[in-house]
Design a protein around this motif. Structure first.
Motif, PDB file in Angstrom:
ATOM      1  N   ASP A 128       0.831  -1.208   0.000  1.00 40.74           N
ATOM      2  CA  ASP A 128       0.000   0.000   0.000  1.00 40.74           C
ATOM      3  C   ASP A 128       0.863   1.256   0.000  1.00 40.74           C
ATOM      4  OD1 ASP A 128      -2.893  -0.882   0.235  1.00 40.74           O
ATOM      5  OD2 ASP A 128      -2.024  -1.989   1.899  1.00 40.74           O
ATOM      6  N   THR A 129       1.948   1.218   0.743  1.00 36.85           N
ATOM      7  CA  THR A 129       2.855   2.371   0.790  1.00 36.85           C
ATOM      8  C   THR A 129       3.459   2.643  -0.580  1.00 36.85           C
ATOM      9  OG1 THR A 129       3.409   1.853   3.093  1.00 36.85           O
ATOM     10  CG2 THR A 129       4.890   3.339   1.908  1.00 36.85           C
ATOM     11  N   GLN A 130       3.954   1.596  -1.226  1.00 35.44           N
ATOM     12  CA  GLN A 130       4.551   1.766  -2.551  1.00 35.44           C
ATOM     13  C   GLN A 130       3.521   2.210  -3.575  1.00 35.44           C
ATOM     14  OE1 GLN A 130       6.352  -2.071  -3.235  1.00 35.44           O
ATOM     15  NE2 GLN A 130       8.263  -1.497  -2.213  1.00 35.44           N
ATOM     16  N   MET A 131       2.309   1.666  -3.475  1.00 35.22           N
ATOM     17  CA  MET A 131       1.250   2.021  -4.420  1.00 35.22           C
ATOM     18  C   MET A 131       0.920   3.505  -4.318  1.00 35.22           C
ATOM     19  SD  MET A 131      -0.809   0.690  -6.708  1.00 35.22           S
ATOM     20  CE  MET A 131      -2.361   1.035  -7.538  1.00 35.22           C
ATOM     21  N   TRP A 132       0.721   3.983  -3.112  1.00 38.44           N
ATOM     22  CA  TRP A 132       0.366   5.389  -2.927  1.00 38.44           C
ATOM     23  C   TRP A 132       1.495   6.322  -3.349  1.00 38.44           C
ATOM     24  CZ3 TRP A 132      -3.835   8.057  -2.643  1.00 38.44           C
ATOM     25  CH2 TRP A 132      -5.018   7.454  -2.207  1.00 38.44           C
ATOM     26  N   ASP A 133       2.717   5.979  -2.972  1.00 29.62           N
ATOM     27  CA  ASP A 133       3.844   6.836  -3.350  1.00 29.62           C
ATOM     28  C   ASP A 133       4.004   6.896  -4.869  1.00 29.62           C
ATOM     29  OD1 ASP A 133       4.493   7.546  -0.781  1.00 29.62           O
ATOM     30  OD2 ASP A 133       5.990   5.965  -0.516  1.00 29.62           O
ATOM     31  N   GLU A 134       3.848   5.752  -5.525  1.00 28.56           N
ATOM     32  CA  GLU A 134       3.991   5.715  -6.980  1.00 28.56           C
ATOM     33  C   GLU A 134       2.901   6.526  -7.667  1.00 28.56           C
ATOM     34  OE1 GLU A 134       4.135   2.414 -10.624  1.00 28.56           O
ATOM     35  OE2 GLU A 134       4.118   1.770  -8.527  1.00 28.56           O
ATOM     36  N   ILE A 135       1.659   6.338  -7.234  1.00 23.86           N
ATOM     37  CA  ILE A 135       0.542   7.057  -7.849  1.00 23.86           C
ATOM     38  C   ILE A 135       0.663   8.557  -7.610  1.00 23.86           C
ATOM     39  CG2 ILE A 135      -1.955   7.445  -7.741  1.00 23.86           C
ATOM     40  CD1 ILE A 135      -1.255   4.950  -9.247  1.00 23.86           C
ATOM     41  N   GLN A 136       0.950   8.947  -6.383  1.00 24.22           N
ATOM     42  CA  GLN A 136       1.001  10.379  -6.058  1.00 24.22           C
ATOM     43  C   GLN A 136       2.148  11.086  -6.774  1.00 24.22           C
ATOM     44  OE1 GLN A 136      -1.183  10.684  -1.721  1.00 24.22           O
ATOM     45  NE2 GLN A 136       1.015  10.357  -1.708  1.00 24.22           N
ATOM     46  N   LEU A 137       3.264  10.395  -6.932  1.00 19.37           N
ATOM     47  CA  LEU A 137       4.390  11.002  -7.641  1.00 19.37           C
ATOM     48  C   LEU A 137       4.136  11.080  -9.140  1.00 19.37           C
ATOM     49  CD1 LEU A 137       7.394   9.331  -5.762  1.00 19.37           C
ATOM     50  CD2 LEU A 137       6.785  11.761  -5.727  1.00 19.37           C
ATOM     51  N   GLU A 138       3.537  10.035  -9.693  1.00 22.48           N
ATOM     52  CA  GLU A 138       3.344   9.988 -11.140  1.00 22.48           C
ATOM     53  C   GLU A 138       2.164  10.835 -11.598  1.00 22.48           C
ATOM     54  OE1 GLU A 138       2.615   6.587 -14.571  1.00 22.48           O
ATOM     55  OE2 GLU A 138       3.927   6.185 -12.869  1.00 22.48           O
ATOM     56  N   VAL A 139       1.077  10.807 -10.838  1.00 19.81           N
ATOM     57  CA  VAL A 139      -0.139  11.520 -11.234  1.00 19.81           C
ATOM     58  C   VAL A 139      -0.142  12.955 -10.709  1.00 19.81           C
ATOM     59  CG1 VAL A 139      -2.678  11.428 -11.164  1.00 19.81           C
ATOM     60  CG2 VAL A 139      -1.367   9.318 -11.270  1.00 19.81           C
ATOM     61  N   ASN A 140       0.765  13.269  -9.784  1.00 20.15           N
ATOM     62  CA  ASN A 140       0.814  14.592  -9.147  1.00 20.15           C
ATOM     63  C   ASN A 140      -0.485  14.886  -8.402  1.00 20.15           C
ATOM     64  OD1 ASN A 140       3.448  15.331 -10.030  1.00 20.15           O
ATOM     65  ND2 ASN A 140       2.621  15.854 -12.047  1.00 20.15           N
ATOM     66  N   CYS A 141      -0.740  14.082  -7.389  1.00 17.53           N
ATOM     67  CA  CYS A 141      -1.951  14.226  -6.600  1.00 17.53           C
ATOM     68  C   CYS A 141      -1.631  13.869  -5.156  1.00 17.53           C
ATOM     69  CB  CYS A 141      -3.063  13.329  -7.142  1.00 17.53           C
ATOM     70  SG  CYS A 141      -2.615  11.571  -7.211  1.00 17.53           S
ATOM     71  N   CYS A 142      -2.618  14.058  -4.284  1.00 16.45           N
ATOM     72  CA  CYS A 142      -2.392  13.785  -2.865  1.00 16.45           C
ATOM     73  C   CYS A 142      -3.708  13.396  -2.206  1.00 16.45           C
ATOM     74  CB  CYS A 142      -1.799  15.011  -2.178  1.00 16.45           C
ATOM     75  SG  CYS A 142      -1.379  14.762  -0.435  1.00 16.45           S
ATOM     76  N   GLY A 143      -3.779  12.182  -1.682  1.00 16.83           N
ATOM     77  CA  GLY A 143      -4.998  11.715  -1.046  1.00 16.83           C
ATOM     78  C   GLY A 143      -6.012  11.197  -2.053  1.00 16.83           C
ATOM     79  N   VAL A 144      -7.193  10.878  -1.554  1.00 20.50           N
ATOM     80  CA  VAL A 144      -8.251  10.362  -2.428  1.00 20.50           C
ATOM     81  C   VAL A 144      -8.963  11.516  -3.129  1.00 20.50           C
ATOM     82  CG1 VAL A 144     -10.346   8.964  -2.552  1.00 20.50           C
ATOM     83  CG2 VAL A 144      -8.555   8.362  -0.914  1.00 20.50           C
TER      84      VAL A 144
END
Length: 237
Positions: A128-144
């Motif tokens: 879950d940690t890796q998933m969130w970090d990857e998505i937030q860095l790549e998509v440029n977003c934070c939270g749901v």
């Protein structure tokens, strides 16, 4: 007549290839990429689309061989199968068109639930940690929905967000961000779910319309003319 049959059947074959490309694209870019969060019915839908494409392409290939080999029985069987697949495709398209809003809403709700649950395990579960970090860095977003979603998690503890939310990622840059009077100077404020949903909608619209139009409706007659068995005779006449 032979030319027309070859044109018609190979058009089906091209539509199968186009559908296969569309299914593969969604599998690699969306379904597999977001697999921990996506609902099961998205997997079933993508696999069903891919299998449908395989059936169309393979049946069309057999049909082309049947035309060239003058096998009437095999051609008739392929025609029945292709007609059935076409009916299924039309019915599925009608269903998608009439239920597009409800499907879009269902995907939004399912993603929201999955992402919210996954947030609670950030820093406690490595996947879950890796998933969130990857998505937030790549998509440029934070939270749901927004960065404030992190405040309700065990990690955020009412004030912090992951470092992957920061505009300039450094260790501890997301700590105690709630005390910052202007957090937009330090972190990304908008959430990931709206961005992901927008990307899914745009990708589906673009590839379902442009790819299908280009591959199915704008086929080149000369490609099919080369398959005619009596082409040399006609040229010599």
């Amino acid at each position: 007549m032979v030319f027309f049959l070859l044109f018609l059947i190979q058009t089906f074959a091209l539509s199968g290839l186009a559908l296969g490309y569309l299914a593969s694209y969604f599998l690699l870019r969306t379904v597999a990429y977001l697999s921990p969060w996506l609902p099961v019915w998205m997997w079933y839908g993508d696999i069903g689309l891919f299998l449908h494409a395989v059936f169309i392409a393979s049946t069309s290939t057999v049909g082309i061989i049947a035309v060239l080999a003058n096998k009437g029985h095999a051609l008739k069987l392929c025609s029945y199968i292709l007609a059935s697949l076409l009916i299924v495709e039309i019915l599925a398209t009608v269903q998608l068109a009439t239920r597009s809003y409800s499907l879009d809403r269902a995907l939004y709700v399912d993603l929201n639930d999955s992402m919210t649950t996954s947030q609670q395990y950030y820093s406690y579960n490595i996947s879950d940690t890796q998933m969130w970090d990857e998505i937030q860095l790549e998509v440029n977003c934070c939270g749901v929905i927004s960065y404030e979603d992190w405040f309700t998690t065990r990690y955020g503890n009412g004030s912090s967000v992951p470092d992957s939310c920061c505009l300039m990622v450094t260790k501890g840059c997301g700590a105690n961000i709630a005390s910052n009077s202007d957090p937009g100077d330090e972190i990304i404020l908008h959430g990931c779910l709206p961005t992901i949903m927008s990307s899914v909608r745009n990708d589906f619209d673009y590839y379902s319309h442009n790819c299908m139009d280009a591959c199915c409706c704008h086929s080149n007659y000369s490609d099919f003319y080369d398959l005619l068995p009596n082409k040399q005779d006609e040229n010599g006449a």
